[in-house]
Design a protein around this motif. Structure first.
Motif, PDB file in Angstrom:
ATOM      1  N   MET A   1      36.568  97.824 -27.785  1.00  0.00           N
ATOM      2  CA  MET A   1      37.844  97.689 -27.091  1.00  0.00           C
ATOM      3  C   MET A   1      38.393  96.286 -27.356  1.00  0.00           C
ATOM      4  O   MET A   1      37.654  95.305 -27.296  1.00  0.00           O
ATOM      5  N   VAL A   2      39.687  96.246 -27.677  1.00  0.00           N
ATOM      6  CA  VAL A   2      40.372  94.964 -27.843  1.00  0.00           C
ATOM      7  C   VAL A   2      41.267  94.755 -26.628  1.00  0.00           C
ATOM      8  O   VAL A   2      41.939  95.693 -26.185  1.00  0.00           O
ATOM      9  N   VAL A   3      41.264  93.561 -26.076  1.00  0.00           N
ATOM     10  CA  VAL A   3      42.196  93.253 -24.987  1.00  0.00           C
ATOM     11  C   VAL A   3      43.081  92.087 -25.411  1.00  0.00           C
ATOM     12  O   VAL A   3      42.589  91.010 -25.766  1.00  0.00           O
ATOM     13  N   GLY A   4      44.397  92.351 -25.408  1.00  0.00           N
ATOM     14  CA  GLY A   4      45.393  91.332 -25.738  1.00  0.00           C
ATOM     15  C   GLY A   4      46.140  90.879 -24.492  1.00  0.00           C
ATOM     16  O   GLY A   4      45.690  91.110 -23.362  1.00  0.00           O
ATOM     17  N   GLU A   5      47.293  90.295 -24.730  1.00  0.00           N
ATOM     18  CA  GLU A   5      48.018  89.647 -23.623  1.00  0.00           C
ATOM     19  C   GLU A   5      48.994  90.592 -22.908  1.00  0.00           C
ATOM     20  O   GLU A   5      48.783  90.949 -21.754  1.00  0.00           O
ATOM     21  N   ALA A   6      50.022  90.993 -23.597  1.00  0.00           N
ATOM     22  CA  ALA A   6      51.080  91.796 -22.977  1.00  0.00           C
ATOM     23  C   ALA A   6      51.894  92.442 -24.084  1.00  0.00           C
ATOM     24  O   ALA A   6      51.984  91.886 -25.177  1.00  0.00           O
ATOM     25  N   GLN A  24      49.712  94.134 -37.236  1.00  0.00           N
ATOM     26  CA  GLN A  24      49.275  94.445 -38.608  1.00  0.00           C
ATOM     27  C   GLN A  24      48.076  93.591 -38.992  1.00  0.00           C
ATOM     28  O   GLN A  24      47.138  94.068 -39.638  1.00  0.00           O
ATOM     29  N   LEU A  25      48.099  92.310 -38.556  1.00  0.00           N
ATOM     30  CA  LEU A  25      46.925  91.467 -38.820  1.00  0.00           C
ATOM     31  C   LEU A  25      45.711  91.998 -38.053  1.00  0.00           C
ATOM     32  O   LEU A  25      44.606  92.069 -38.603  1.00  0.00           O
ATOM     33  N   LEU A  26      45.927  92.412 -36.812  1.00  0.00           N
ATOM     34  CA  LEU A  26      44.812  92.986 -36.034  1.00  0.00           C
ATOM     35  C   LEU A  26      44.240  94.204 -36.762  1.00  0.00           C
ATOM     36  O   LEU A  26      43.013  94.353 -36.876  1.00  0.00           O
ATOM     37  N   ASP A  27      45.105  95.073 -37.272  1.00  0.00           N
ATOM     38  CA  ASP A  27      44.618  96.254 -37.999  1.00  0.00           C
ATOM     39  C   ASP A  27      43.775  95.849 -39.209  1.00  0.00           C
ATOM     40  O   ASP A  27      42.748  96.465 -39.496  1.00  0.00           O
ATOM     41  N   ARG A  28      44.217  94.790 -39.919  1.00  0.00           N
ATOM     42  CA  ARG A  28      43.443  94.351 -41.093  1.00  0.00           C
ATOM     43  C   ARG A  28      42.104  93.747 -40.667  1.00  0.00           C
ATOM     44  O   ARG A  28      41.086  93.935 -41.338  1.00  0.00           O
ATOM     45  N   MET A  29      42.109  93.042 -39.542  1.00  0.00           N
ATOM     46  CA  MET A  29      40.838  92.472 -39.046  1.00  0.00           C
ATOM     47  C   MET A  29      39.869  93.603 -38.682  1.00  0.00           C
ATOM     48  O   MET A  29      38.678  93.547 -38.997  1.00  0.00           O
ATOM     49  N   LEU A  30      40.392  94.624 -38.031  1.00  0.00           N
ATOM     50  CA  LEU A  30      39.524  95.755 -37.641  1.00  0.00           C
ATOM     51  C   LEU A  30      39.005  96.478 -38.878  1.00  0.00           C
ATOM     52  O   LEU A  30      37.817  96.840 -38.962  1.00  0.00           O
ATOM     53  N   GLN A  38      42.679 104.276 -35.095  1.00  0.00           N
ATOM     54  CA  GLN A  38      42.687 105.737 -35.245  1.00  0.00           C
ATOM     55  C   GLN A  38      41.275 106.314 -35.333  1.00  0.00           C
ATOM     56  O   GLN A  38      41.095 107.527 -35.299  1.00  0.00           O
ATOM     57  N   GLY A  39      40.269 105.449 -35.484  1.00  0.00           N
ATOM     58  CA  GLY A  39      38.899 105.920 -35.722  1.00  0.00           C
ATOM     59  C   GLY A  39      38.334 106.721 -34.566  1.00  0.00           C
ATOM     60  O   GLY A  39      38.746 106.562 -33.423  1.00  0.00           O
ATOM     61  N   GLN A  40      37.379 107.584 -34.895  1.00  0.00           N
ATOM     62  CA  GLN A  40      36.725 108.419 -33.877  1.00  0.00           C
ATOM     63  C   GLN A  40      35.387 107.795 -33.511  1.00  0.00           C
ATOM     64  O   GLN A  40      34.765 107.125 -34.337  1.00  0.00           O
ATOM     65  N   GLY A  41      34.922 108.035 -32.306  1.00  0.00           N
ATOM     66  CA  GLY A  41      33.600 107.595 -31.878  1.00  0.00           C
ATOM     67  C   GLY A  41      33.429 106.094 -32.034  1.00  0.00           C
ATOM     68  O   GLY A  41      34.316 105.318 -31.715  1.00  0.00           O
ATOM     69  N   ALA A  42      32.251 105.690 -32.583  1.00  0.00           N
ATOM     70  CA  ALA A  42      31.934 104.254 -32.670  1.00  0.00           C
ATOM     71  C   ALA A  42      32.872 103.510 -33.615  1.00  0.00           C
ATOM     72  O   ALA A  42      32.949 102.288 -33.576  1.00  0.00           O
ATOM     73  N   GLN A  43      33.578 104.235 -34.505  1.00  0.00           N
ATOM     74  CA  GLN A  43      34.507 103.558 -35.436  1.00  0.00           C
ATOM     75  C   GLN A  43      35.861 103.272 -34.767  1.00  0.00           C
ATOM     76  O   GLN A  43      36.655 102.515 -35.280  1.00  0.00           O
ATOM     77  N   GLY A  44      36.105 103.912 -33.644  1.00  0.00           N
ATOM     78  CA  GLY A  44      37.413 103.786 -33.008  1.00  0.00           C
ATOM     79  C   GLY A  44      37.498 102.554 -32.113  1.00  0.00           C
ATOM     80  O   GLY A  44      36.504 102.136 -31.530  1.00  0.00           O
ATOM     81  N   VAL A  45      38.673 101.973 -32.054  1.00  0.00           N
ATOM     82  CA  VAL A  45      38.905 100.823 -31.180  1.00  0.00           C
ATOM     83  C   VAL A  45      40.085 101.142 -30.267  1.00  0.00           C
ATOM     84  O   VAL A  45      41.156 101.520 -30.734  1.00  0.00           O
ATOM     85  N   TYR A  46      39.856 100.999 -28.984  1.00  0.00           N
ATOM     86  CA  TYR A  46      40.918 101.187 -28.001  1.00  0.00           C
ATOM     87  C   TYR A  46      41.555  99.828 -27.733  1.00  0.00           C
ATOM     88  O   TYR A  46      40.846  98.845 -27.523  1.00  0.00           O
TER      89      TYR A  46
END
Ligand code: URA
Length: 154
Positions: A1-6, A24-30, A38-46
Motif C-alpha cells: 500500500m502506498v500512502v500519499g498526501e492528498a 507517472q513517476l510513482l508508476d515507474r517506481m512501482l 493494476q497488479g493482482q495479489g502480492a503484485q498489486g499496490v493499493y
C-alpha cells in the motif's frame, strides 16, 4: 500500500489518486520493483491519500483536516491489511508515524502503523524537483521489498 498526501485537481476530476506527472513517476517506481496499481495479489499496490479531498488552491493540509480524514485511512488499512505501507512525503510520513521529524531522519528504518510495517520515502513530486534524491528513494524501495519479504538484487 502506498500512502500519499492528498488528491490534486486532476485526481479530483478523475476520481483516482496520483494521475499526473508525480503519478507517472510513482508508476515507474512501482514497475521497477515488479509492482503495479493494476497488479493482482502480492503484485498489486493499493494507493491511498491521507486527505480524501483536495485542499483549496492545493495548499498544504492543515492538522484539523488531517485529523478529520484519518479515520478513513485507519479503516482502509484495517480492511486491506497490507503487507507493507510505503509512506510518501512529509504529510503521509508525519501522519502515519505521529512524528514531526523530517523524512531524512526517518528513512532507513522500519516503523509501524496499526501493526503494519511502514517504510518512508520522498514524495514523487519532490523527486521530480530533486532527481538527485532518486537514489535514496531506490534504497527505500529496496528496504520496502526486503521488509515485504520479496528482496531485490541491488
Ligand atoms: N499527490 C499525492 O500525494 N496524492 C495524489 O493522489 C496526487 C498527488
Amino acid at each position: 500500500m502506498v500512502v500519499g498526501e492528498a488528491p490534486g485537481e486532476n485526481e479530483d476530476l478523475q476520481g483516482e489518486p496520483f494521475v499526473g506527472a508525480a503519478g507517472q513517476l510513482l508508476d515507474r517506481m512501482l514497475q521497477a520493483v515488479g509492482r503495479s496499481r493494476q497488479g493482482q495479489g502480492a503484485q498489486g499496490v493499493y494507493i491511498a491519500n491521507v486527505l480524501k479531498c483536495r485542499p483549496p488552491a492545493n495548499r498544504n493540509p492543515q492538522p484539523p483536516e488531517i485529523a478529520q480524514c484519518e479515520p478513513f485511512l485507519v479503516r482502509q488499512v484495517a480492511l486491506l491489511r497490507p503487507r507493507l505501507i510505503l509512506a510518501m512525503g512529509r504529510f503521509a510520513v508525519q501522519t502515519l508515524l505521529g512524528s514531526n521529524e523530517p523524512i531524512g531522519r526517518l528513512r532507513g528504518q522500519v516503523h509501524h502503523y496499526q501493526g503494519v510495517p511502514v517504510v518512508v520515502t520522498y514524495h514523487p513530486a519532490y523527486l521530480l524537483r530533486n532527481p538527485i534524491d532518486k537514489r535514496k528513494a531506490w534504497a527505500d524501495l529496496c528496504l520496502a521489498m526486503d521488509t515485504a519479504g520479496t528482496p531485490l538484487r541491488r
